[in-house]
Design an enzyme around this catalytic site. Structure first.
Site, PDB file in Angstrom:
ATOM      1  N   THR A  27      23.622-124.552 -13.169  1.00  0.00           N
ATOM      2  CA  THR A  27      22.666-123.502 -12.859  1.00  0.00           C
ATOM      3  C   THR A  27      21.277-123.932 -13.324  1.00  0.00           C
ATOM      4  OG1 THR A  27      22.957-122.417 -14.991  1.00  0.00           O
ATOM      5  CG2 THR A  27      24.476-121.779 -13.219  1.00  0.00           C
ATOM      6  N   TYR A  60      23.085-117.865 -29.489  1.00  0.00           N
ATOM      7  CA  TYR A  60      23.728-117.789 -28.178  1.00  0.00           C
ATOM      8  C   TYR A  60      25.231-117.572 -28.337  1.00  0.00           C
ATOM      9  CZ  TYR A  60      25.016-118.893 -23.379  1.00  0.00           C
ATOM     10  OH  TYR A  60      25.515-118.834 -22.109  1.00  0.00           O
ATOM     11  N   VAL A  85      18.042-106.010 -17.562  1.00  0.00           N
ATOM     12  CA  VAL A  85      19.239-105.488 -18.223  1.00  0.00           C
ATOM     13  C   VAL A  85      18.983-105.122 -19.682  1.00  0.00           C
ATOM     14  CG1 VAL A  85      20.814-106.719 -16.700  1.00  0.00           C
ATOM     15  CG2 VAL A  85      20.110-107.782 -18.870  1.00  0.00           C
TER      16      VAL A  85
END
Length: 258
Positions: A201, A166, A60
């Site tokens: 995750t 982040y 991406v």
């Protein structure tokens, strides 16, 4: 079967939220689901038992690869109805510094040690990647309409000490998505964002056990499952959310509200 006959493209589909979303789209009737990931082998594993899903290798952070993936889908089907942008990265080095500081009861001091490479990696994947995917999706949907869901983060609101890059990248995802949502609504394109809290995750797997335990020590729900986030995402992409445009849906188990 609220996605019956739909053509969908999902990024970050090799694991976590993206993989769960691919499965959910197939189970809910999508005609074709394209599972895009920089790790094409991981995407192939996800779709191995899903007859209407196709893996695509795509970074991406590379505009050309994003455009090529959308062109592939358009060439095969002539339209794209649903785009879910779940691809994203964190910074293991900074996260480790945060964990060590917490164990030693001292400030993490991440910013002074954050080099340009780490900063650009987070921004290029999380923010630049969102721009590339949104741009390609809008170009593909301008004549036919559709639904786009981006994945932000609750850390854009409840910022983590020692994780400035982040948090900044995900705050950018929210603002970018909302600005695009207003621009493209007249074309029948709905753009919304889900902002997860902790999700179980591969990223979360790097969290030390004692810190994972602390997540639920105060009575909050703790880590969500990727499938729960996929349900949130598919709600935003479904006809049931026809009046939801430019929203940021908090999915953090009640850890905080805004």
């Amino acid at each position: 079967m609220d996605f019956d006959g739909k053509i969908a493209l999902v990024t970050g589909a090799g694991s976590g939220i993206g993989a769960a979303t691919v499965r959910a789209l197939v189970f809910r009737g999508a005609k074709a689901v394209y599972a895009c990931d920089i790790d094409e082998a991981a995407a192939r594993r996800v779709v191995a038992e899903l007859g209407s899903a196709t893996p695509l290798g795509m970074d991406v952070a590379c505009a050309d690869q994003v455009s090529a993936a959308f062109d592939t889908v358009l060439a095969a089907h002539g339209r794209i109805d649903v785009v879910v942008h779940a691809a994203g990265v964190d910074d293991p080095g900074s996260k480790q510094r945060m964990y060590e500081a917490a164990e030693q009861n001292r400030p993490p001091e991440v910013l002074a040690h954050l080099d340009d490479t780490a900063w650009r990696r987070i921004m290029s994947v999380n923010l630049d990647g969102t721009f590339y995917v949104l741009r390609a999706a809008v170009r593909a949907m301008r004549e036919t309409g559709g639904a786009i869901v981006t994945v932000g983060s609750s850390s854009a609101f409840d910022t983590l000490t020692g994780y400035p890059h982040y948090a900044a990248s995900k705050a950018g995802v929210h603002a970018l998505s909302q600005a695009v949502a207003k621009e493209v609504a007249p074309f029948g394109i709905r753009v919304n964002t889900v902002a997860p809290g902790p999700v179980d995750t591969a990223m979360a797997a790097r969290t030390p056990p004692h810190l994972r335990a602390a997540m639920i020590a105060n009575g909050f729900r703790g880590y969500a499952m990727p499938e729960e986030l996929a349900d949130n995402i598919l709600y935003l992409a479904s006809p049931g959310a026809a009046n939801v445009v430019g929203a940021v849906l908090l999915s953090n188990g009640g850890r905080f509200t805004v």
